[in-house]
Design a protein around this motif. Sequence first.
Motif, PDB file in Angstrom:
ATOM      1  N   VAL A  50      -1.801  -6.572   9.705  1.00 48.74           N
ATOM      2  CA  VAL A  50      -0.813  -5.901   8.859  1.00 48.74           C
ATOM      3  C   VAL A  50       0.297  -6.849   8.409  1.00 48.74           C
ATOM      4  O   VAL A  50       1.040  -6.552   7.473  1.00 48.74           O
ATOM      5  N   VAL A 327       8.701  -5.894  11.774  1.00 50.61           N
ATOM      6  CA  VAL A 327       7.373  -5.343  11.437  1.00 50.61           C
ATOM      7  C   VAL A 327       7.165  -4.008  12.140  1.00 50.61           C
ATOM      8  O   VAL A 327       6.666  -3.039  11.536  1.00 50.61           O
ATOM      9  N   ALA A 328       7.594  -3.940  13.394  1.00 50.41           N
ATOM     10  CA  ALA A 328       7.413  -2.700  14.158  1.00 50.41           C
ATOM     11  C   ALA A 328       8.199  -1.552  13.532  1.00 50.41           C
ATOM     12  O   ALA A 328       7.684  -0.438  13.360  1.00 50.41           O
ATOM     13  N   LEU A 331       6.538  -0.525  10.232  1.00 50.30           N
ATOM     14  CA  LEU A 331       5.342   0.301  10.476  1.00 50.30           C
ATOM     15  C   LEU A 331       5.731   1.712  10.874  1.00 50.30           C
ATOM     16  O   LEU A 331       5.132   2.696  10.418  1.00 50.30           O
ATOM     17  N   GLN A 332       6.758   1.801  11.704  1.00 42.77           N
ATOM     18  CA  GLN A 332       7.199   3.135  12.139  1.00 42.77           C
ATOM     19  C   GLN A 332       7.694   3.938  10.937  1.00 42.77           C
ATOM     20  O   GLN A 332       7.395   5.140  10.812  1.00 42.77           O
ATOM     21  N   MET A 334       6.820   3.507   7.789  1.00 42.41           N
ATOM     22  CA  MET A 334       5.675   3.836   6.929  1.00 42.41           C
ATOM     23  C   MET A 334       4.875   4.994   7.512  1.00 42.41           C
ATOM     24  O   MET A 334       4.491   5.931   6.795  1.00 42.41           O
ATOM     25  N   HIS A 335       4.628   4.988   8.820  1.00 42.59           N
ATOM     26  CA  HIS A 335       3.866   6.067   9.452  1.00 42.59           C
ATOM     27  C   HIS A 335       4.615   7.390   9.369  1.00 42.59           C
ATOM     28  O   HIS A 335       4.029   8.449   9.137  1.00 42.59           O
ATOM     29  N   LYS A 344      -1.665  11.448  10.892  1.00 40.28           N
ATOM     30  CA  LYS A 344      -1.196  10.081  11.156  1.00 40.28           C
ATOM     31  C   LYS A 344      -2.368   9.141  11.414  1.00 40.28           C
ATOM     32  O   LYS A 344      -2.423   8.041  10.863  1.00 40.28           O
ATOM     33  N   VAL A 348      -3.422   5.714   9.218  1.00 40.49           N
ATOM     34  CA  VAL A 348      -3.404   4.370   9.785  1.00 40.49           C
ATOM     35  C   VAL A 348      -4.679   3.635   9.418  1.00 40.49           C
ATOM     36  O   VAL A 348      -4.681   2.444   9.120  1.00 40.49           O
ATOM     37  N   GLN A 351      -4.479   2.691   5.643  1.00 40.03           N
ATOM     38  CA  GLN A 351      -3.330   1.935   5.132  1.00 40.03           C
ATOM     39  C   GLN A 351      -3.748   0.523   4.736  1.00 40.03           C
ATOM     40  O   GLN A 351      -4.624  -0.084   5.345  1.00 40.03           O
ATOM     41  N   PRO A 353      -2.289  -3.513   3.711  1.00 41.09           N
ATOM     42  CA  PRO A 353      -1.143  -4.372   4.054  1.00 41.09           C
ATOM     43  C   PRO A 353      -0.037  -4.357   3.012  1.00 41.09           C
ATOM     44  O   PRO A 353       1.150  -4.397   3.362  1.00 41.09           O
ATOM     45  N   LEU A 356       3.110  -2.125   3.194  1.00 38.77           N
ATOM     46  CA  LEU A 356       4.185  -2.367   4.159  1.00 38.77           C
ATOM     47  C   LEU A 356       5.390  -3.081   3.538  1.00 38.77           C
ATOM     48  O   LEU A 356       6.482  -3.058   4.096  1.00 38.77           O
TER      49      LEU A 356
END
Length: 773
Positions: A50, A327-328, A331-332, A334-335, A344, A348, A351, A353, A356
């Motif tokens: 990702v 990044v974490a 991602l959170q 985006m989710h 969810k 995932v 999704q 890249p 992001l």
Amino acid sequence: MTFEKHPSHELFDALVYFLASWTYLASMELLSTRNRFVPNYKCDFHNKLVGVIGGPNSEICLHMATILNIYKIPQLTYGSAPVINNKVQASFFHQMFPNLMHQYKGIVKLLIYFNWVWIGVVSLDDDGEMFVQNVLPIFSKEGICLDFFERISKMTFSGEIFEVSGDWIQAANIIMRSTANVVAVHGEIQTIIVLRMLFYLSKQEAIPVQTKVWMMTAQMDFASLGFQRDFDIDFLHGAISFAIHSKEVLGFQEFLQMKNPTSEEEDSFIKIFWEEVFDCSVPSSGKDGKAGEICTGEEKLETLPVSVFEMSMTGHSYSIYNAVYAVAYALQSMHSCNSQHRAKLKRVREQQPWQLHQFLRSVSFNNGAGEKISFDQNGELVAGFDIINWVIFPNQSFLRVKVGRTDPKAYEDKGFSIHEETITWPSRFNQARPLSLCNDHCHPGYRKTKKEGKPFCCYDCFPCAEGKVSNQKDMNDCFECPEDQYPNKVQDFCIPKSISFLSYQEPLGISLTMFALFFSFITALVLQIFVKHQDTPIVKANNRDLTYTLLICLLLSFLCALLFIDRPQKLTCFLRQTAFGIIFTVAVSCVLAKTAIVVLAFMATKPRSRIRNWVGKRLSSSIVFSCSFVQGIICMVWLTTNPPFPHLDKHSMAEEIVLECNEGSTFMFYCVLSFLGFLAVVSFIVAFLARKLPDSFNEAKFITFSMLVFCSVWLSFVPTYLSTKGKYMVAVEVFSILASSAGLLACIFSPKCYVIVLRPDLNQRKHLINTTH
């Protein structure tokens, strides 16, 4: 890498990790199935890529982008980012490194703060183009000159070591022989490896090593190769470097202390690193270790020298830490956004890249150190730089001390801070701020003059011209003091001028006043003698009224001198020259009348002479009145058109402001003097022609002497008056008044007083008749 390798091979091995081919290979492996390298093919659902965190230098990031941009993979760089002109490709970059221009401005501010205007610049080949384009013009604008700009060659093949080392020795010669005490180093993480080689080669080639203050950019970090383990790093003592702003993260020390190469959870890198730094073999690594040199896993990282491994979090490590969390959090976000529409888990799997990017660009969070992390509209980290001072200890360990900071978010005047008192300077400078100048400062009282053929930072110092000062160091030109001030002896500041005038409180004023009063007293005494003996023949002779008038004028002339002494006032300025001119005109006209009467009296003794009708009081009165009237008209015109007035003369005297009476019209002043001189010359000529005529005590001869003294005094007055300045001009005029008046008094009246007081027997009519005949 092993310690048994030849240094040239190990150096090449270290530098080869930054080559494009290795980066391309690593990038392709990230896009392939794990442990099964098939380009452009990935069947591993659980290890979906990702984003990539890359660094530590711009070359790796640029080579990495060549592959990853094709797949629109988000890339976070923790080192300096490459220059990418393609806006589409640049959109995939997120820099965990602040904008370089903030660092460059900080470097310039630091140089200006310490007044380091004569420096050298070192850069690895091709690494310093942005530095050259963006910073060197600012150096010139801010008055900073370069003694040298040295590009250090990089080695791309192991066989180039001997060729490159020759270039390095030449660079070391230039650096060490430079007069600049400060050297700015622009490079990246591997640059310190090369710098250490430069110092090693300098010692091998017996090049005199001169201590410098090294100023290093934030892209650099301490790096070391195995064979450099025993190299001295004393040259870094007192160095100043910029570093990405960082704070100690809670739990980081414990995290390092838990590392163990024997753990199955650790990757192969840890095992290789462990073997290198502890000089042992990890059994599971497959390396053939020496007997008895097996890594136990009980080795402690904190026991290693700092030059081998640092337990504290560096700026690059801090950037990697923040990149992982960025990044974490992206991602959170985006989710969370996608979970409103679909399940969810399904999202995932689907999704891509590139989705992001928008979440990375807008991410904002507080990290474990309590600092806010966010990106600007260009995808660059919003942060500043720490200013680090390197302190090297005898055991070759070191300490990085934060001594300042640049903060782009602060106001311009608060965006740069430095705590100079906490800085440890190189030992050569005895803990005093080092100077880095082409030549010594021009001290106050001197001005700079450019040296021909040298940069503008090199100059000669010349004393200020007379009447000018310079009150700061290195002034381009001296300046004149204000009108009411004058330069001191060394011409480094201005002193207020004192107000000067001929005063009663100073010796010169007191002396002239005493003389004026003394001669006034003598004149009054002579007048009293003549009045007391007014009926004697010698007083009656030559017109008694003219004698009284002349004595009164002489008395007034002596007193008139007092108008010229003390602080000039409007009234005294108005009166002094006109009173002097009229009083002296009356006095000289009386002398002229006396002389004329002597001549006419002799001519009247001839038979049938008509001149006898002219002899008498009417003639003398007419002469005195007509001469005085003409002088009075001149003075009246003067006073009505351009009268004298009090004036502060700030220019004629270097150290004084002269409070004087400005004559108003200099022409009218010299008209008064000229008419007076004309009368004096006529009187002298007439008296000279009549000096041998028979007369009682030959008064014509005495008048000749008196007018000779009078004319001599006033003829010498003019050049003397014009050649003096300030209060001494007034003193010259007062002296001339007193001297000329005293000459008239002495030459005309002293013989008569002698006869009246000491020789009354000669003051007889019969003697007067005998003398006449």
